[in-house]
Design a protein around this motif. Structure first.
Motif, PDB file in Angstrom:
ATOM      1  N   LEU A   6       0.793  -1.173   0.196  1.00 13.75           N
ATOM      2  CA  LEU A   6      -0.158  -0.152   0.125  1.00 13.75           C
ATOM      3  C   LEU A   6       0.915   1.049  -0.073  1.00 13.75           C
ATOM      4  CD1 LEU A   6      -2.803  -1.080   2.423  1.00 13.75           C
ATOM      5  CD2 LEU A   6      -2.808  -1.197   0.101  1.00 13.75           C
ATOM      6  N   LYS A   7       2.223   1.199   0.441  1.00 19.27           N
ATOM      7  CA  LYS A   7       3.206   2.160   0.195  1.00 19.27           C
ATOM      8  C   LYS A   7       3.763   2.191  -1.181  1.00 19.27           C
ATOM      9  CE  LYS A   7       3.822   2.700   4.984  1.00 19.27           C
ATOM     10  NZ  LYS A   7       4.548   2.879   6.169  1.00 19.27           N
ATOM     11  N   GLN A   8       4.279   3.572  -1.453  1.00 21.34           N
ATOM     12  CA  GLN A   8       4.964   3.609  -2.708  1.00 21.34           C
ATOM     13  C   GLN A   8       6.213   4.535  -2.350  1.00 21.34           C
ATOM     14  OE1 GLN A   8       3.381   3.176  -5.936  1.00 21.34           O
ATOM     15  NE2 GLN A   8       2.065   1.915  -4.584  1.00 21.34           N
ATOM     16  N   LYS A   9       7.278   3.994  -3.017  1.00 20.22           N
ATOM     17  CA  LYS A   9       8.505   4.656  -3.175  1.00 20.22           C
ATOM     18  C   LYS A   9       8.577   5.307  -4.181  1.00 20.22           C
ATOM     19  CE  LYS A   9      12.371   2.298  -4.408  1.00 20.22           C
ATOM     20  NZ  LYS A   9      13.636   1.572  -4.544  1.00 20.22           N
ATOM     21  N   VAL A  10       9.002   6.880  -3.870  1.00 23.60           N
ATOM     22  CA  VAL A  10       8.922   7.618  -4.933  1.00 23.60           C
ATOM     23  C   VAL A  10      10.322   8.399  -5.067  1.00 23.60           C
ATOM     24  CG1 VAL A  10       6.498   8.428  -4.804  1.00 23.60           C
ATOM     25  CG2 VAL A  10       8.359   9.703  -3.655  1.00 23.60           C
ATOM     26  N   CYS A  11      10.635   8.647  -6.279  1.00 19.85           N
ATOM     27  CA  CYS A  11      12.039   9.262  -6.727  1.00 19.85           C
ATOM     28  C   CYS A  11      11.648  10.566  -7.328  1.00 19.85           C
ATOM     29  CB  CYS A  11      12.818   8.248  -7.447  1.00 19.85           C
ATOM     30  SG  CYS A  11      14.524   8.616  -7.938  1.00 19.85           S
ATOM     31  N   VAL A  12      12.208  11.761  -6.716  1.00 20.07           N
ATOM     32  CA  VAL A  12      11.934  12.898  -7.255  1.00 20.07           C
ATOM     33  C   VAL A  12      13.195  13.837  -7.261  1.00 20.07           C
ATOM     34  CG1 VAL A  12      11.051  13.776  -5.085  1.00 20.07           C
ATOM     35  CG2 VAL A  12      10.214  15.069  -6.926  1.00 20.07           C
ATOM     36  N   HIS A  13      13.178  14.780  -8.450  1.00 25.18           N
ATOM     37  CA  HIS A  13      14.164  15.800  -8.382  1.00 25.18           C
ATOM     38  C   HIS A  13      13.404  16.947  -7.969  1.00 25.18           C
ATOM     39  CE1 HIS A  13      18.215  14.444  -9.914  1.00 25.18           C
ATOM     40  NE2 HIS A  13      17.573  13.862 -10.779  1.00 25.18           N
ATOM     41  N   TYR A  14      14.027  17.859  -7.353  1.00 22.50           N
ATOM     42  CA  TYR A  14      13.517  19.156  -6.555  1.00 22.50           C
ATOM     43  C   TYR A  14      14.878  20.059  -6.544  1.00 22.50           C
ATOM     44  CZ  TYR A  14      15.568  18.385  -2.252  1.00 22.50           C
ATOM     45  OH  TYR A  14      16.479  18.197  -1.085  1.00 22.50           O
ATOM     46  N   THR A  15      14.225  21.384  -6.883  1.00 19.80           N
ATOM     47  CA  THR A  15      14.984  22.536  -6.433  1.00 19.80           C
ATOM     48  C   THR A  15      14.094  23.259  -5.327  1.00 19.80           C
ATOM     49  OG1 THR A  15      16.173  22.730  -8.296  1.00 19.80           O
ATOM     50  CG2 THR A  15      16.198  24.659  -7.170  1.00 19.80           C
ATOM     51  N   GLY A  16      14.520  23.621  -3.970  1.00 19.58           N
ATOM     52  CA  GLY A  16      13.851  24.274  -3.304  1.00 19.58           C
ATOM     53  C   GLY A  16      14.348  25.931  -3.019  1.00 19.58           C
ATOM     54  N   SER A  17      13.936  26.773  -3.055  1.00 23.27           N
ATOM     55  CA  SER A  17      13.960  28.390  -3.130  1.00 23.27           C
ATOM     56  C   SER A  17      13.224  29.026  -1.946  1.00 23.27           C
ATOM     57  CB  SER A  17      14.199  28.920  -4.189  1.00 23.27           C
ATOM     58  OG  SER A  17      13.028  29.034  -4.831  1.00 23.27           O
ATOM     59  N   PHE A  18      13.744  30.183  -1.656  1.00 22.38           N
ATOM     60  CA  PHE A  18      12.965  31.047  -0.817  1.00 22.38           C
ATOM     61  C   PHE A  18      12.246  32.006  -1.879  1.00 22.38           C
ATOM     62  CE2 PHE A  18      16.686  29.922   2.114  1.00 22.38           C
ATOM     63  CZ  PHE A  18      15.742  29.238   3.250  1.00 22.38           C
ATOM     64  N   ASP A  19      11.471  32.999  -1.290  1.00 19.87           N
ATOM     65  CA  ASP A  19      10.828  33.850  -2.096  1.00 19.87           C
ATOM     66  C   ASP A  19      11.561  34.828  -2.893  1.00 19.87           C
ATOM     67  OD1 ASP A  19       8.234  32.631  -1.676  1.00 19.87           O
ATOM     68  OD2 ASP A  19       7.604  34.099  -0.187  1.00 19.87           O
ATOM     69  N   ILE A  28      19.298  18.521  -8.418  1.00 19.93           N
ATOM     70  CA  ILE A  28      19.730  18.622  -9.840  1.00 19.93           C
ATOM     71  C   ILE A  28      21.548  18.338  -9.819  1.00 19.93           C
ATOM     72  CG2 ILE A  28      19.990  20.066 -11.717  1.00 19.93           C
ATOM     73  CD1 ILE A  28      17.246  19.184 -10.897  1.00 19.93           C
ATOM     74  N   GLY A  29      21.898  17.618 -10.640  1.00 15.23           N
ATOM     75  CA  GLY A  29      23.149  17.198 -10.630  1.00 15.23           C
ATOM     76  C   GLY A  29      23.587  16.262  -9.557  1.00 15.23           C
ATOM     77  N   ARG A  30      22.765  15.678  -8.864  1.00 10.75           N
ATOM     78  CA  ARG A  30      23.001  14.494  -7.765  1.00 10.75           C
ATOM     79  C   ARG A  30      22.013  13.736  -7.835  1.00 10.75           C
ATOM     80  NH1 ARG A  30      22.185  18.842  -2.955  1.00 10.75           N
ATOM     81  NH2 ARG A  30      20.645  17.254  -2.530  1.00 10.75           N
ATOM     82  N   THR A  31      21.795  12.851  -6.999  1.00 10.05           N
ATOM     83  CA  THR A  31      20.863  11.516  -6.908  1.00 10.05           C
ATOM     84  C   THR A  31      19.721  12.330  -6.512  1.00 10.05           C
ATOM     85  OG1 THR A  31      22.780  10.297  -6.247  1.00 10.05           O
ATOM     86  CG2 THR A  31      20.238   9.245  -5.766  1.00 10.05           C
ATOM     87  N   PRO A  32      18.708  11.637  -7.416  1.00 14.91           N
ATOM     88  CA  PRO A  32      17.214  12.360  -6.761  1.00 14.91           C
ATOM     89  C   PRO A  32      16.764  11.895  -5.362  1.00 14.91           C
ATOM     90  CG  PRO A  32      17.068  11.099  -8.897  1.00 14.91           C
ATOM     91  CD  PRO A  32      18.770  10.783  -8.257  1.00 14.91           C
ATOM     92  N   LEU A  33      15.850  12.664  -4.904  1.00 20.28           N
ATOM     93  CA  LEU A  33      15.396  12.029  -3.545  1.00 20.28           C
ATOM     94  C   LEU A  33      14.493  10.926  -3.741  1.00 20.28           C
ATOM     95  CD1 LEU A  33      14.935  12.999  -0.189  1.00 20.28           C
ATOM     96  CD2 LEU A  33      12.982  14.402  -1.170  1.00 20.28           C
ATOM     97  N   THR A  34      14.956   9.870  -2.873  1.00 23.56           N
ATOM     98  CA  THR A  34      13.889   8.900  -2.757  1.00 23.56           C
ATOM     99  C   THR A  34      13.243   8.736  -1.263  1.00 23.56           C
ATOM    100  OG1 THR A  34      15.328   7.767  -4.217  1.00 23.56           O
ATOM    101  CG2 THR A  34      13.726   6.406  -3.041  1.00 23.56           C
ATOM    102  N   TYR A  35      12.055   8.533  -1.228  1.00 19.80           N
ATOM    103  CA  TYR A  35      11.401   8.250   0.064  1.00 19.80           C
ATOM    104  C   TYR A  35      10.239   7.501  -0.238  1.00 19.80           C
ATOM    105  CZ  TYR A  35       8.025  12.042  -1.342  1.00 19.80           C
ATOM    106  OH  TYR A  35       7.161  12.688  -2.060  1.00 19.80           O
TER     107      TYR A  35
END
Length: 152
Positions: A6-19, A28-35
Motif C-alpha cells: 500500500l506504500k509507494q517509493k517515490v524518486c523525485v528531483h527538486y530545487t527548493g528556494s525562498f521567495d 539537480i546534478g545529484r541523486t534524486p530524493l527517494t522516500y
C-alpha cells in the motif's frame, strides 16, 4: 499469495528556494530524493504536491510555513546566563551550534543573542520555520514499496 504494497517509493528531483530566489537545496546534478510516501520522511506540503504527480510530471509549488516547517514556536527559545557558557567568546550570532539537552542528546540551535554581562538566547526552531518555501519538482518514478530495498 503475493502481498500487495500500500506504500509507494517515490524518486523525485527538486530545487527548493525562498521567495527572494535564493536556492537552499537541490538534487539537480545529484541523486534524486527517494522516500516512502506516508512515512513522514519529507515535509507535508512537499509530499502532498508529489502525491498528485505521475512519473515524468514537472510542477512548481509554493508552500506556506504550515505545510513546511511550521511557524516559529516561542517555547523553543532558550536563554541562559552567558557567564555559564564555556568559551562564550566564540559564539557568533546567527551561527548554528549543537547543544546538549536534558536527556543527553545533541540538538541544533541558532545563536540569537550573546550579552557578555547578561543572557545568551538560543533558538531551537528549525532554521526555515516561518518561511514560505518554493519547489520545482520532477517526479522520476513511483513504484510499490516492498520493504526489501534500501532507499536514500
Amino acid at each position: 499469495m503475493a502481498s500487495i504494497s500500500l506504500k509507494q517509493k517515490v524518486c523525485v528531483h527538486y530545487t527548493g528556494s525562498f521567495d527572494d530566489g535564493e536556492v537552499f537545496d537541490t538534487t539537480i546534478g545529484r541523486t534524486p530524493l527517494t522516500y516512502i510516501e506516508n512515512n513522514h520522511e519529507v515535509i507535508p506540503g512537499f509530499e502532498a504536491a508529489v502525491s498528485t504527480m505521475e512519473p515524468g510530471d514537472k510542477k512548481k509549488v509554493r508552500l506556506e510555513p504550515k505545510d513546511a516547517y511550521g511557524e516559529p514556536n516561542p517555547a523553543l527559545l532558550y536563554q541562559m546566563p552567558t557567564i555559564d557558557i564555556p568559551n562564550y567568546d566564540d559564539l557568533v550570532v546567527g551561527e548554528m551550534i549543537y547543544l546538549m539537552n536534558e536527556e543527553g542528546y545533541q540538538q541544533l540551535a541558532r545563536v540569537v543573542k550573546v550579552e557578555d554581562d547578561g543572557m545568551t538566547i538560543f533558538d531551537f526552531n528549525h532554521p526555515m520555520a516561518g518561511c514560505p518555501l518554493n519547489f520545482e519538482l520532477e517526479l522520476i518514478s513511483r513504484e510499490p514499496y516492498t520493504g526489501d530495498d534500501q532507499h536514500e
